[in-house]
Write a protein that holds these residues in place. Structure first.
Motif, PDB file in Angstrom:
ATOM      1  N   LYS A 228       0.826  -1.208   0.000  1.00  0.00           N
ATOM      2  CA  LYS A 228       0.000   0.000   0.000  1.00  0.00           C
ATOM      3  C   LYS A 228       0.857   1.254   0.000  1.00  0.00           C
ATOM      4  O   LYS A 228       0.516   2.253  -0.641  1.00  0.00           O
ATOM      5  CB  LYS A 228      -0.952  -0.026   1.196  1.00  0.00           C
ATOM      6  N   ALA A 229       1.994   1.204   0.699  1.00  0.00           N
ATOM      7  CA  ALA A 229       2.893   2.355   0.723  1.00  0.00           C
ATOM      8  C   ALA A 229       3.490   2.608  -0.657  1.00  0.00           C
ATOM      9  O   ALA A 229       3.616   3.755  -1.101  1.00  0.00           O
ATOM     10  CB  ALA A 229       4.007   2.133   1.748  1.00  0.00           C
ATOM     11  N   GLN A 230       3.849   1.528  -1.349  1.00  0.00           N
ATOM     12  CA  GLN A 230       4.428   1.676  -2.681  1.00  0.00           C
ATOM     13  C   GLN A 230       3.407   2.232  -3.674  1.00  0.00           C
ATOM     14  O   GLN A 230       3.748   3.036  -4.550  1.00  0.00           O
ATOM     15  CB  GLN A 230       4.971   0.334  -3.174  1.00  0.00           C
ATOM     16  N   ILE A 231       2.161   1.782  -3.553  1.00  0.00           N
ATOM     17  CA  ILE A 231       1.109   2.303  -4.431  1.00  0.00           C
ATOM     18  C   ILE A 231       0.924   3.796  -4.195  1.00  0.00           C
ATOM     19  O   ILE A 231       0.805   4.591  -5.142  1.00  0.00           O
ATOM     20  CB  ILE A 231      -0.222   1.560  -4.195  1.00  0.00           C
ATOM     21  N   LYS A 232       0.915   4.216  -2.921  1.00  0.00           N
ATOM     22  CA  LYS A 232       0.772   5.641  -2.626  1.00  0.00           C
ATOM     23  C   LYS A 232       1.953   6.436  -3.166  1.00  0.00           C
ATOM     24  O   LYS A 232       1.798   7.545  -3.670  1.00  0.00           O
ATOM     25  CB  LYS A 232       0.641   5.842  -1.108  1.00  0.00           C
ATOM     26  N   THR A 233       3.154   5.850  -3.059  1.00  0.00           N
ATOM     27  CA  THR A 233       4.344   6.511  -3.592  1.00  0.00           C
ATOM     28  C   THR A 233       4.227   6.686  -5.092  1.00  0.00           C
ATOM     29  O   THR A 233       4.532   7.759  -5.640  1.00  0.00           O
ATOM     30  CB  THR A 233       5.606   5.683  -3.261  1.00  0.00           C
ATOM     31  N   ALA A 234       3.759   5.640  -5.765  1.00  0.00           N
ATOM     32  CA  ALA A 234       3.593   5.709  -7.220  1.00  0.00           C
ATOM     33  C   ALA A 234       2.593   6.789  -7.598  1.00  0.00           C
ATOM     34  O   ALA A 234       2.806   7.544  -8.545  1.00  0.00           O
ATOM     35  CB  ALA A 234       3.142   4.348  -7.758  1.00  0.00           C
ATOM     36  N   GLU A 235       1.512   6.876  -6.834  1.00  0.00           N
ATOM     37  CA  GLU A 235       0.492   7.883  -7.117  1.00  0.00           C
ATOM     38  C   GLU A 235       1.031   9.289  -6.872  1.00  0.00           C
ATOM     39  O   GLU A 235       0.778  10.220  -7.645  1.00  0.00           O
ATOM     40  CB  GLU A 235      -0.750   7.618  -6.270  1.00  0.00           C
ATOM     41  N   ARG A 236       1.797   9.453  -5.784  1.00  0.00           N
ATOM     42  CA  ARG A 236       2.371  10.764  -5.487  1.00  0.00           C
ATOM     43  C   ARG A 236       3.381  11.185  -6.550  1.00  0.00           C
ATOM     44  O   ARG A 236       3.547  12.367  -6.829  1.00  0.00           O
ATOM     45  CB  ARG A 236       3.043  10.759  -4.105  1.00  0.00           C
ATOM     46  N   ASN A 237       4.068  10.221  -7.115  1.00  0.00           N
ATOM     47  CA  ASN A 237       5.070  10.531  -8.133  1.00  0.00           C
ATOM     48  C   ASN A 237       4.455  10.783  -9.509  1.00  0.00           C
ATOM     49  O   ASN A 237       5.160  10.983 -10.483  1.00  0.00           O
ATOM     50  CB  ASN A 237       6.094   9.396  -8.243  1.00  0.00           C
ATOM     51  N   GLY A 238       3.131  10.735  -9.559  1.00  0.00           N
ATOM     52  CA  GLY A 238       2.448  11.107 -10.789  1.00  0.00           C
ATOM     53  C   GLY A 238       2.518  10.073 -11.894  1.00  0.00           C
ATOM     54  O   GLY A 238       2.555  10.420 -13.071  1.00  0.00           O
ATOM     55  N   ILE A 239       2.542   8.788 -11.527  1.00  0.00           N
ATOM     56  CA  ILE A 239       2.535   7.754 -12.557  1.00  0.00           C
ATOM     57  C   ILE A 239       1.194   7.797 -13.276  1.00  0.00           C
ATOM     58  O   ILE A 239       0.148   7.589 -12.684  1.00  0.00           O
ATOM     59  CB  ILE A 239       2.756   6.361 -11.941  1.00  0.00           C
ATOM     60  N   LEU A 249       7.092  -0.125 -10.625  1.00  0.00           N
ATOM     61  CA  LEU A 249       7.664   0.686  -9.558  1.00  0.00           C
ATOM     62  C   LEU A 249       7.660  -0.056  -8.231  1.00  0.00           C
ATOM     63  O   LEU A 249       8.632  -0.025  -7.476  1.00  0.00           O
ATOM     64  CB  LEU A 249       6.887   2.004  -9.427  1.00  0.00           C
ATOM     65  N   VAL A 250       6.554  -0.756  -7.941  1.00  0.00           N
ATOM     66  CA  VAL A 250       6.463  -1.528  -6.701  1.00  0.00           C
ATOM     67  C   VAL A 250       7.553  -2.590  -6.657  1.00  0.00           C
ATOM     68  O   VAL A 250       8.287  -2.723  -5.675  1.00  0.00           O
ATOM     69  CB  VAL A 250       5.066  -2.178  -6.557  1.00  0.00           C
ATOM     70  N   VAL A 251       7.671  -3.364  -7.754  1.00  0.00           N
ATOM     71  CA  VAL A 251       8.680  -4.426  -7.790  1.00  0.00           C
ATOM     72  C   VAL A 251      10.080  -3.847  -7.683  1.00  0.00           C
ATOM     73  O   VAL A 251      10.926  -4.352  -6.934  1.00  0.00           O
ATOM     74  CB  VAL A 251       8.532  -5.267  -9.079  1.00  0.00           C
ATOM     75  N   LYS A 252      10.343  -2.759  -8.416  1.00  0.00           N
ATOM     76  CA  LYS A 252      11.679  -2.147  -8.378  1.00  0.00           C
ATOM     77  C   LYS A 252      12.042  -1.703  -6.969  1.00  0.00           C
ATOM     78  O   LYS A 252      13.152  -1.951  -6.484  1.00  0.00           O
ATOM     79  CB  LYS A 252      11.737  -0.956  -9.328  1.00  0.00           C
ATOM     80  N   ASN A 253      11.114  -1.038  -6.303  1.00  0.00           N
ATOM     81  CA  ASN A 253      11.402  -0.550  -4.958  1.00  0.00           C
ATOM     82  C   ASN A 253      11.642  -1.689  -3.979  1.00  0.00           C
ATOM     83  O   ASN A 253      12.516  -1.620  -3.116  1.00  0.00           O
ATOM     84  CB  ASN A 253      10.263   0.340  -4.461  1.00  0.00           C
ATOM     85  N   LEU A 254      10.854  -2.768  -4.116  1.00  0.00           N
ATOM     86  CA  LEU A 254      11.037  -3.913  -3.217  1.00  0.00           C
ATOM     87  C   LEU A 254      12.332  -4.649  -3.513  1.00  0.00           C
ATOM     88  O   LEU A 254      13.003  -5.136  -2.593  1.00  0.00           O
ATOM     89  CB  LEU A 254       9.838  -4.859  -3.319  1.00  0.00           C
ATOM     90  N   VAL A 255      12.716  -4.731  -4.802  1.00  0.00           N
ATOM     91  CA  VAL A 255      14.010  -5.326  -5.151  1.00  0.00           C
ATOM     92  C   VAL A 255      15.137  -4.495  -4.559  1.00  0.00           C
ATOM     93  O   VAL A 255      16.096  -5.026  -3.989  1.00  0.00           O
ATOM     94  CB  VAL A 255      14.161  -5.430  -6.691  1.00  0.00           C
ATOM     95  N   ASP A 256      15.012  -3.172  -4.675  1.00  0.00           N
ATOM     96  CA  ASP A 256      16.036  -2.274  -4.118  1.00  0.00           C
ATOM     97  C   ASP A 256      16.148  -2.418  -2.613  1.00  0.00           C
ATOM     98  O   ASP A 256      17.227  -2.189  -2.032  1.00  0.00           O
ATOM     99  CB  ASP A 256      15.726  -0.816  -4.475  1.00  0.00           C
ATOM    100  N   MET A 257      15.028  -2.814  -1.963  1.00  0.00           N
ATOM    101  CA  MET A 257      15.036  -3.021  -0.507  1.00  0.00           C
ATOM    102  C   MET A 257      15.618  -4.386  -0.133  1.00  0.00           C
ATOM    103  O   MET A 257      15.749  -4.706   1.041  1.00  0.00           O
ATOM    104  CB  MET A 257      13.607  -2.907   0.039  1.00  0.00           C
ATOM    105  N   GLY A 258      15.959  -5.190  -1.150  1.00  0.00           N
ATOM    106  CA  GLY A 258      16.566  -6.483  -0.883  1.00  0.00           C
ATOM    107  C   GLY A 258      15.573  -7.607  -0.643  1.00  0.00           C
ATOM    108  O   GLY A 258      15.952  -8.672  -0.145  1.00  0.00           O
ATOM    109  N   MET A 259      14.296  -7.399  -0.996  1.00  0.00           N
ATOM    110  CA  MET A 259      13.274  -8.421  -0.758  1.00  0.00           C
ATOM    111  C   MET A 259      13.380  -9.543  -1.797  1.00  0.00           C
ATOM    112  O   MET A 259      13.694  -9.293  -2.960  1.00  0.00           O
ATOM    113  CB  MET A 259      11.877  -7.799  -0.814  1.00  0.00           C
ATOM    114  N   ASP A 260      13.119 -10.781  -1.350  1.00  0.00           N
ATOM    115  CA  ASP A 260      13.165 -11.907  -2.279  1.00  0.00           C
ATOM    116  C   ASP A 260      11.836 -12.026  -3.033  1.00  0.00           C
ATOM    117  O   ASP A 260      10.865 -11.327  -2.750  1.00  0.00           O
ATOM    118  CB  ASP A 260      13.509 -13.217  -1.559  1.00  0.00           C
TER     119      ASP A 260
END
Length: 284
Positions: A228-239, A249-260
């Motif tokens: 939900k946080a990533q979706i809000k971030t995407a919306e704020r960034n004007g996607i 964007l969600v997948v990229k951010n989670l990959v950058d956070m090191g999530m499997d």
């Protein structure tokens, strides 16, 4: 307030999909299906078992069951928004339906199968929170077969106050939507008048989780919050280029956070193939 969120699929599965809580599941199903089809007993086909989850046998936390009239059910709580959820729902309905017979057996053994999809996001265009689908002749509107039935319950469209609750389903959806504000020692009278809803609140409030279960639940809850946080971030960034950009964007951010990939799948609602395809796009 209840210590656990029943919208988190792990908690939902343990509450409604455990042998000791079959009466709660029966009451919940009866609040959804027609009055002339009410059930008295049910057999869980995939009862909650932490060992199955640990061994990877419970990747989809749905509840499969058969009632005393041999009607099959597939019940799923879905918290992460997904494109093409109608196709997913039809696919899982077909899996439960077709699994009733082995190759070479007679089709007459196939029984009515009801899919119940509880969504924590808006998907259908209809304004009502509960919609039921069957197969009809489009010219005569006569039912072609009663073997197919699919329900969509969209929690975000439910906005009734406690004093407005009229049906058993109203009370169940109020429970699922507002467990965070409920306490077993001070249950609103509009909910406590239903013994099974009251029991569900009490069970959820005192539900014991082992160390392993607590870890799974908290991972699922974190996945929900991160999604939900990533979706809000995407919306704020004007996607503005559609849902696919949000997914990327969600997948990229989670990959950058090191999530499997397992964590990303829970957080995004995407399957591992979709995640791999998006990761290929990110790497380009």
């Amino acid at each position: 307030m209840c210590r656990l969120n029943p919208k988190v699929d792990f908690a939902f599965k343990k509450l409604f999909g455990s042998e000791e809580n079959k009466d709660i599941l029966i009451a919940f199903i009866n609040s959804i299906i027609d009055e002339n089809e009410q059930i008295k007993d049910i057999i869980l086909k995939n009862p909650y078992n932490i060992a199955d989850y640990r061994n990877g046998k419970m990747t989809i936390l749905d509840i499969k069951a058969v009632d005393d009239k041999e009607v099959w059910y597939d019940i799923e709580m879905q918290i992460s928004q997904q494109d093409f959820f109608d196709k997913r729902a039809l696919y899982y309905w077909s899996k439960v339906y077709s699994s009733q017979i082995e190759s070479g057996e007679y089709y007459e053994k196939l029984r009515k199968t009801i899919s119940i999809n509880i969504l924590d996001f808006n998907y259908l265009k209809d304004k009502e929170f509960h919609n039921k689908f069957k197969i009809y002749n489009t010219r005569t509107l006569k039912e072609f077969s009663n073997i197919f039935e699919m329900h969509f319950i969209e929690l975000n469209k439910f906005n009734k106050e406690y004093k407005e609750l009229k049906t058993s389903l109203d009370r169940w959806i109020a429970f699922l939507s507002r467990a965070y504000e409920l306490d077993k020692d001070s249950i609103p009278s509009e909910l406590s008048e239903d013994e099974k809803v009251k029991k569900a609140i009490e069970k959820l409030d005192i539900m014991y989780l082992s160390k392993e279960e607590r870890e799974v639940y908290e991972n699922d809850l974190r996945a929900l919050m991160d999604y939900k946080a990533q979706i809000k971030t995407a919306e704020r960034n004007g996607i503005k280029e559609g849902e696919k950009n949000k997914e990327i964007l969600v997948v990229k951010n989670l990959v950058d956070m090191g999530m499997d990939d397992d964590f990303i799948a829970k957080a995004s609602g995407l399957d591992k193939y979709e995640i791999e395809e998006i990761k290929k796009l990110i790497d380009k």
